[in-house]
Each structure stands twice: as structure tokens, then as C-alpha cells.
Design an enzyme around this catalytic site. Structure first.
Site, PDB file in Angstrom:
ATOM      1  N   ASN A  18     -10.995  -4.037   2.006  1.00 23.23           N
ATOM      2  CA  ASN A  18      -9.998  -5.108   1.110  1.00 23.23           C
ATOM      3  C   ASN A  18      -9.376  -4.513  -0.087  1.00 23.23           C
ATOM      4  OD1 ASN A  18     -11.805  -6.760   3.113  1.00 23.23           O
ATOM      5  ND2 ASN A  18     -10.590  -8.375   2.277  1.00 23.23           N
ATOM      6  N   ARG A  47     -12.281 -21.123   6.832  1.00 22.33           N
ATOM      7  CA  ARG A  47     -10.981 -20.687   7.478  1.00 22.33           C
ATOM      8  C   ARG A  47     -11.253 -20.135   9.044  1.00 22.33           C
ATOM      9  NH1 ARG A  47      -7.354 -16.103   4.501  1.00 22.33           N
ATOM     10  NH2 ARG A  47      -9.098 -14.823   5.148  1.00 22.33           N
ATOM     11  N   SER A 106      -7.577  -0.521  10.027  1.00 19.23           N
ATOM     12  CA  SER A 106      -8.268  -1.531   9.333  1.00 19.23           C
ATOM     13  C   SER A 106      -9.803  -1.870   9.688  1.00 19.23           C
ATOM     14  CB  SER A 106      -7.564  -2.874   9.510  1.00 19.23           C
ATOM     15  OG  SER A 106      -8.145  -3.927   9.404  1.00 19.23           O
ATOM     16  N   ILE A 133       0.953  -1.204  -0.030  1.00 21.07           N
ATOM     17  CA  ILE A 133       0.090   0.050  -0.026  1.00 21.07           C
ATOM     18  C   ILE A 133       0.902   1.188  -0.017  1.00 21.07           C
ATOM     19  CG2 ILE A 133      -1.783   1.430   1.310  1.00 21.07           C
ATOM     20  CD1 ILE A 133      -2.826  -1.458   2.213  1.00 21.07           C
ATOM     21  N   LYS A 176      -4.181  -2.888  15.876  1.00 23.77           N
ATOM     22  CA  LYS A 176      -4.782  -1.853  15.409  1.00 23.77           C
ATOM     23  C   LYS A 176      -5.825  -0.786  16.040  1.00 23.77           C
ATOM     24  CE  LYS A 176      -2.706  -2.085  11.440  1.00 23.77           C
ATOM     25  NZ  LYS A 176      -1.793  -1.256  10.847  1.00 23.77           N
ATOM     26  N   TYR A 200      -3.523  -8.906  15.610  1.00 26.52           N
ATOM     27  CA  TYR A 200      -3.227  -7.868  14.440  1.00 26.52           C
ATOM     28  C   TYR A 200      -4.364  -7.035  14.760  1.00 26.52           C
ATOM     29  CZ  TYR A 200      -3.855  -5.587  10.226  1.00 26.52           C
ATOM     30  OH  TYR A 200      -3.812  -4.752   9.115  1.00 26.52           O
TER      31      TYR A 200
HETATM   32  P1  NAD Z   1       3.369  -4.800   3.640  1.00 29.90           P
HETATM   33  O1  NAD Z   1       3.769  -5.582   4.388  1.00 29.90           O
HETATM   34  O2  NAD Z   1       3.217  -4.768   2.176  1.00 29.90           O
HETATM   35  O3  NAD Z   1       3.927  -2.999   3.619  1.00 29.90           O
HETATM   36  C1  NAD Z   1       4.190  -2.930   5.268  1.00 29.90           C
HETATM   37  C2  NAD Z   1       5.745  -2.411   5.116  1.00 29.90           C
HETATM   38  O4  NAD Z   1       6.207  -1.950   6.455  1.00 29.90           O
HETATM   39  C3  NAD Z   1       6.726  -3.439   4.343  1.00 29.90           C
HETATM   40  O5  NAD Z   1       7.384  -2.653   3.515  1.00 29.90           O
HETATM   41  C4  NAD Z   1       7.852  -3.581   5.704  1.00 29.90           C
HETATM   42  O6  NAD Z   1       8.979  -3.867   5.241  1.00 29.90           O
HETATM   43  C5  NAD Z   1       7.764  -2.307   6.469  1.00 29.90           C
HETATM   44  N1  NAD Z   1       7.707  -2.684   7.847  1.00 29.90           N
HETATM   45  C6  NAD Z   1       7.233  -3.496   8.900  1.00 29.90           C
HETATM   46  N2  NAD Z   1       7.423  -3.443   9.972  1.00 29.90           N
HETATM   47  C7  NAD Z   1       8.296  -2.103   9.950  1.00 29.90           C
HETATM   48  C8  NAD Z   1       9.123  -1.490  10.990  1.00 29.90           C
HETATM   49  N3  NAD Z   1       8.846  -1.943  12.340  1.00 29.90           N
HETATM   50  N4  NAD Z   1       9.662  -0.560  10.819  1.00 29.90           N
HETATM   51  C9  NAD Z   1       9.834  -0.068   9.356  1.00 29.90           C
HETATM   52  N5  NAD Z   1       9.220  -0.650   8.355  1.00 29.90           N
HETATM   53  C10 NAD Z   1       8.359  -1.975   8.637  1.00 29.90           C
HETATM   54  O7  NAD Z   1       1.616  -4.560   4.094  1.00 29.90           O
HETATM   55  P2  NAD Z   1       0.436  -3.334   3.313  1.00 29.90           P
HETATM   56  O8  NAD Z   1      -0.670  -4.503   2.800  1.00 29.90           O
HETATM   57  O9  NAD Z   1       1.123  -2.462   2.526  1.00 29.90           O
HETATM   58  O10 NAD Z   1      -0.036  -2.781   4.583  1.00 29.90           O
HETATM   59  C11 NAD Z   1       0.265  -1.279   5.046  1.00 29.90           C
HETATM   60  C12 NAD Z   1      -0.468  -0.815   6.333  1.00 29.90           C
HETATM   61  O11 NAD Z   1      -1.854  -1.412   6.019  1.00 29.90           O
HETATM   62  C13 NAD Z   1      -0.131  -2.044   7.512  1.00 29.90           C
HETATM   63  O12 NAD Z   1      -0.146  -1.311   8.776  1.00 29.90           O
HETATM   64  C14 NAD Z   1      -1.446  -2.953   7.404  1.00 29.90           C
HETATM   65  O13 NAD Z   1      -1.415  -3.327   8.719  1.00 29.90           O
HETATM   66  C15 NAD Z   1      -2.396  -1.911   7.130  1.00 29.90           C
HETATM   67  N6  NAD Z   1      -3.606  -2.889   6.480  1.00 29.90           N
HETATM   68  C16 NAD Z   1      -3.322  -3.641   5.267  1.00 29.90           C
HETATM   69  C17 NAD Z   1      -4.305  -4.121   4.889  1.00 29.90           C
HETATM   70  C18 NAD Z   1      -4.411  -5.204   3.690  1.00 29.90           C
HETATM   71  O14 NAD Z   1      -5.149  -5.768   3.136  1.00 29.90           O
HETATM   72  N7  NAD Z   1      -2.985  -5.154   2.818  1.00 29.90           N
HETATM   73  C19 NAD Z   1      -5.726  -4.051   5.439  1.00 29.90           C
HETATM   74  C20 NAD Z   1      -6.076  -3.135   6.532  1.00 29.90           C
HETATM   75  C21 NAD Z   1      -4.866  -2.396   7.053  1.00 29.90           C
HETATM   76  N1  UFG Z   2     -10.506 -16.648   0.768  1.00 27.46           N
HETATM   77  C1  UFG Z   2     -10.394 -17.958   0.115  1.00 27.46           C
HETATM   78  N2  UFG Z   2      -9.124 -18.643  -0.367  1.00 27.46           N
HETATM   79  C2  UFG Z   2      -7.883 -18.321  -0.082  1.00 27.46           C
HETATM   80  C3  UFG Z   2      -7.910 -16.941   0.509  1.00 27.46           C
HETATM   81  C4  UFG Z   2      -9.095 -16.247   0.834  1.00 27.46           C
HETATM   82  O1  UFG Z   2     -11.720 -18.607  -0.264  1.00 27.46           O
HETATM   83  O2  UFG Z   2      -6.943 -19.065  -0.410  1.00 27.46           O
HETATM   84  C5  UFG Z   2     -11.617 -15.968   1.135  1.00 27.46           C
HETATM   85  C6  UFG Z   2     -11.487 -15.823   2.492  1.00 27.46           C
HETATM   86  O3  UFG Z   2     -12.348 -16.971   3.106  1.00 27.46           O
HETATM   87  C7  UFG Z   2     -12.550 -14.472   2.679  1.00 27.46           C
HETATM   88  C8  UFG Z   2     -12.031 -13.819   1.456  1.00 27.46           C
HETATM   89  O4  UFG Z   2     -11.413 -14.823   0.425  1.00 27.46           O
HETATM   90  O5  UFG Z   2     -13.877 -14.994   2.623  1.00 27.46           O
HETATM   91  C9  UFG Z   2     -10.987 -12.620   1.458  1.00 27.46           C
HETATM   92  O6  UFG Z   2      -9.904 -13.170   2.477  1.00 27.46           O
HETATM   93  P1  UFG Z   2      -8.645 -12.315   2.520  1.00 27.46           P
HETATM   94  O7  UFG Z   2      -7.955 -12.940   3.407  1.00 27.46           O
HETATM   95  O8  UFG Z   2      -8.223 -11.721   1.157  1.00 27.46           O
HETATM   96  O9  UFG Z   2      -8.994 -11.115   3.352  1.00 27.46           O
HETATM   97  P2  UFG Z   2      -9.754 -11.013   4.772  1.00 27.46           P
HETATM   98  O10 UFG Z   2     -11.211 -10.390   4.504  1.00 27.46           O
HETATM   99  O11 UFG Z   2      -9.593 -12.358   5.565  1.00 27.46           O
HETATM  100  O12 UFG Z   2      -8.521 -10.099   5.531  1.00 27.46           O
HETATM  101  C10 UFG Z   2      -8.720  -8.714   5.039  1.00 27.46           C
HETATM  102  C11 UFG Z   2      -7.050  -8.065   5.342  1.00 27.46           C
HETATM  103  C12 UFG Z   2      -7.001  -8.013   6.969  1.00 27.46           C
HETATM  104  C13 UFG Z   2      -8.039  -7.484   7.771  1.00 27.46           C
HETATM  105  C14 UFG Z   2      -9.388  -8.013   7.282  1.00 27.46           C
HETATM  106  C15 UFG Z   2     -10.440  -7.136   8.279  1.00 27.46           C
HETATM  107  O13 UFG Z   2      -6.414  -8.779   4.800  1.00 27.46           O
HETATM  108  O14 UFG Z   2      -5.752  -7.422   7.204  1.00 27.46           O
HETATM  109  O15 UFG Z   2      -9.606  -7.865   5.978  1.00 27.46           O
HETATM  110  O16 UFG Z   2     -10.255  -5.935   7.592  1.00 27.46           O
HETATM  111  F1  UFG Z   2      -7.720  -7.551   8.962  1.00 27.46           F
END
Ligand code: NAD
Ligand code: UFG
Length: 351
Positions: free
Chosen positions: A180, A293, A125, A13, A154, A150
Site C-alpha cells: 500500500n 467495505r 500489485s 507513483i 494484473k 483490476y
Molecule cells: P495513477 O492513476 O496515479 O497513475 C497512472 C497513470 O497512467 C496516470 O497518469 C494515467 O493518466 C496514466 N494512464 C492510464 N491509462 C493509460 C493509458 N492507456 N495510456 C497512457 N497512460 C495511461 O496510478 P498510480 O497509483 O500511480 O499507479 C501506477 C501503477 O501502479 C498502476 O498500474 C497501478 O495499477 C499500480 N498499482 C498502484 C497501487 C496504488 O495503491 N496506487 C497499488 C498497486 C499497484
Molecule cells: N479504509 C477506510 N475508510 C476509507 C478508505 C479505506 O476505513 O475511507 C480502509 C479500508 O477498509 C482498508 C484500508 O483502509 O482496510 C486500506 O484501504 P485502501 O483503499 O487505502 O487500500 P486497499 O488495501 O483496499 O487497496 C490497495 C490498493 C489496490 C490494491 C490493494 C491490494 O489501493 O490497488 O491494495 O494490493 F489492489
């Protein structure tokens, strides 16, 4: 000079946020410890960006490096994405999750206070709504009741930021509750590159599509939803990144701590996602139905009215773009950032 610090700016992100900040005319400095990213992301960002980007390799829990970054780079705002994000892993390594996500945020906010920086956008999140919240999720609902470290991390950071803003009236904080995020930059140059077996749906589907995985397991088809599979509010990562630019504008012109949902307001099932991906890519995705899951909720989606009203943001890109961009990224980079790092060296003429 107004430079934005993006912690975790080389992650999935964060890297998309860096691009959008550049397009909005802002200078960016990234702090990332590369725990879940690669240096090649930085080279690609440099080659794509319209504005200057600096990178410091370091940990957000390290106040020394933070002080150096904040003083050397005349930072005026921070977007805090750094942290660990794997829900399942967080139950196995809770202390690591609280250290990175909670302690890291505390060190950051302390360093910001010392440097006199008032503006913060935090990656939160939808998980903070907990397991019993009614849908659609709206910001006026109580939060908490999360089911894993996790999610709890948050939620804790949001509480800490609220208290910090109450005690320091000049502070301005937006906690963005992501639903998502999926998709990739339309250039095909940056996208999601999970290590090992992907936990999330779209990266898994994309790896099946390029032949890295044999088939997708659909986790449960007996949920109380239209087709029995779980429904989520999937939004394009570029839309999400643009939401940060809007939130930055908001924090610069307001004080206090506010939370905003960033989602489309629409729910899509796992089977609908498979179909949409197949249509966009022309590739058949073999799948089988597997047990549920543990921890998955049947369906949740955003009420994103607050972000529309206060930030002037709404999601503009649809499922078709999300799928086409995921496919472009995965098919052009079948092994993620490791596949063609050579071609992606920085272009020094574009800083
Ligand atoms: P990501 O793992 O791709 O990116 C996180 C980055 O932070 C990585 O580049 C990692 O190297 C760096 N990092 C981790 N710990 C660190 C630390 N202690 N110091 C410095 N750098 C550090 O994850 P993302 O999907 O890009 O998510 C970014 C943020 O958004 C996270 O805080 C995550 O919890 C939040 N978030 C993500 C999702 C999702 O579905 N991807 C959903 C909700 C919230
Ligand atoms: N799923 C499958 N097969 C897979 C992976 C996922 O069927 O191999 C399904 C899951 O059961 C779920 C949906 O696809 O129903 C989405 O799953 P994701 O793992 O992609 O996403 P989640 O909604 O479980 O999780 C996301 C973020 C988390 C966050 C959460 C709530 O990845 O960081 O939303 O906001 F905490």
C-alpha cells in the site's frame, strides 16, 4: 545513451519514479494519456529534476505513438505504470480495465520487441495473491483467485510477461508487487491527487484534515485483528520509487521474469494510521465506524526478503515520514495540482 521510458509517468507513483531515476543519473521519457493526471505534474517534475525529461501525450494502447517514442528517444528500458487502478470501478467497467491494463501491456511488449528493447519493470500489485492467500504474502505462493477485474488484469499481465520471457531468452522482466503506497515527495511538490471522492485511506484522511471532507468512515471494526480494523502494509512512495531504480539494475543484469514484493513487512491498522496522522499533522481526524467495505481482506503484509536479497532494496522510511509527507503535500496543495499551477511553471534553467 540509456533513456528509460516511464509509461504513466505523470501519475502518483510514476512521477515519484521519474524523480528517483533522475537522481540515479538516468534520462527519462514519459508517455501518459492524462487519463488520471495533469500536465502540471510534468512542469513540476521539470523544475525538480536533475536530468532531462521528455513528455509525449499518448496512449500505451497506440502502437504508432509507442514506435515514435521508442525510436526518437533511444529507449533502453521501460517502466510500465500506465493503467487504471480503481478496484471498485473495475467491476463496473471490466472491459475498460482489461483494455487499458492487459491490451495496453500487450501493445507495449510488442513495440518493445520490434524496437529490440529487452528490459521491463511492471507495476503489479499484492492483489495478485488473491483472497485466500496466507499472510505474510511471499512470492513462492500461488497467485490468482483475485476477486475483481483490476486484480485479475494484473495477474493476467504477470502471466503474459512470464510466457513472453520464456519465449525470448534475452527478455528481462521484473513484476513489482506493490503493497500500500502512501506519502508524497518530501518537497511537497508532488503527491497523490485523486479525482472526486478518494477511494483510498490516506487521501481520504488528508482531505478530512484540510476540511474538504467532514469525517472519515472506518470500514469495519469487527475484523479478527488486534483493534478490529483492517491491517495493511503501508510503504512510502519514495521507497517504492527507489525500488524501481534497483529493479532496473536487476533487469539490466539478468534475464527471465521474476516477481518481487515491495512492502515493509509490517502491518498497520486503520486506527493506528489515524493516530499516526494526527501526531504528524497536529490535526484531529473525526471518524465514525461504518459497515465493512465489500471485498476488503482483514489483514495482509509482505514478506519482502526476496527484494532485499536480489534487488538490494528495503523500505527505509517509517510511518512518521509517510504521514508528515502526506500532510505537507495536502496542506500545501489543498486542491491538488489545480490549486497553484501558476507558481509551478517549469524552471527552464534546470533541465
Ligand atoms: P495513477 O492513476 O496515479 O497513475 C497512472 C497513470 O497512467 C496516470 O497518469 C494515467 O493518466 C496514466 N494512464 C492510464 N491509462 C493509460 C493509458 N492507456 N495510456 C497512457 N497512460 C495511461 O496510478 P498510480 O497509483 O500511480 O499507479 C501506477 C501503477 O501502479 C498502476 O498500474 C497501478 O495499477 C499500480 N498499482 C498502484 C497501487 C496504488 O495503491 N496506487 C497499488 C498497486 C499497484
Ligand atoms: N479504509 C477506510 N475508510 C476509507 C478508505 C479505506 O476505513 O475511507 C480502509 C479500508 O477498509 C482498508 C484500508 O483502509 O482496510 C486500506 O484501504 P485502501 O483503499 O487505502 O487500500 P486497499 O488495501 O483496499 O487497496 C490497495 C490498493 C489496490 C490494491 C490493494 C491490494 O489501493 O490497488 O491494495 O494490493 F489492489
Amino acid at each position: 545513451m540509456s533513456t528509460v521510458l516511464v509509461t504513466g509517468g505523470l501519475g502518483y507513483i510514476g512521477s515519484h519514479i521519474v524523480i528517483e531515476l533522475g537522481l540515479a543519473g538516468m534520462d527519462v521519457v514519459i508517455l501518459d494519456n492524462l487519463a488520471n493526471s495533469a500536465i502540471d505534474v510534468f512542469y513540476r517534475l521539470k523544475s525538480m529534476a536533475r536530468k532531462d525529461i521528455e513528455f509525449y501525450q499518448g496512449d500505451v494502447r497506440d502502437s504508432k505513438i509507442l514506435n515514435v517514442v521508442l525510436s526518437e528517444q533511444s529507449v533502453s528500458s521501460v517502466i510500465h505504470c500506465a493503467g487504471l487502478k480503481a478496484v471498485g470501478e473495475s467491476s463496473l467497467k471490466p472491459v475498460e480495465y482489461y483494455q487499458n491494463n492487459v491490451a495496453g501491456s500487450l501493445v507495449l511488449i510488442d513495440a518493445m520487441r520490434e524496437a529490440g528493447i529487452q528490459n521491463l519493470v511492471f507495476s503489479s500489485s499484492a492483489t495478485v495473491y488473491g483472497i485466500d492467500a496466507p499472510v505474510p504474502y511471499v512470492e513462492t505462493l500461488p497467485t490468482g483467485g483475485t476477486s475483481n477485474p483490476y486484480g485479475t488484469s494484473k495477474w493476467m499481465v504477470e502471466q503474459i510477461l512470464k510466457d513472453a520471457a520464456n519465449a525470448a531468452p534475452k527478455l528481462s522482466i521484473a513484476s513489482l508487487r506493490y503493497f500500500n503506497p502512501i506519502g508524497a515527495h518530501p518537497s511537497g511538490l508532488i503527491g497523490e491527487d485523486p479525482q472526486g471522492i478518494p477511494n483510498n485511506l490516506l487521501p481520504y484522511i488528508a482531505q478530512v484534515a484540510v476540511g474538504k471532507r467532514a469525517e472519515l468512515s472506518v470500514f469495519g471494526d469487527d475484523y479478527p485483528t488486534a483493534d478490529g480494523t483492517c491491517e495493511r502494509d503501508y510503504l512510502h512512495v519514495v521507497d517504492l520509487a527507489r525500488g524501481h531504480v534497483k529493479a532496473l539494475d536487476w533487469v539490466k543484469n539478468n534475464t527471465g521474469a521474476e516477481a518481487f514484493n515491495l512492502g515493509t513487512g509490517k502491518a498497520t491498522s486503520v486506527l493506528e494510521i489515524i493516530q499516526a496522522f494526527e501526531e504528524a499533522s497536529g490535526v484531529k481526524i473525526p471518524y465514525s465506524i461504518a459497515p465493512r467495505r465489500p471485498g476488503d481482506l482483514p489483514a495482509f503484509w509482505a514478506d519482502a526478503t526476496k527484494a532485499e536479497k536480489l534487488l538490494g532494496w528495503n523500505a527505509e522510511l517509517g510511518l512518521e515520514e509517510m504521514m508528515a509527507d502526506t500532510w505537507r503535500w495536502q496542506s500545501q496543495n489543498p486542491n491538488g495540482y489545480r490549486s497553484n499551477a501558476k507558481e509551478a511553471q517549469p524552471d527552464s534553467s534546470v533541465a
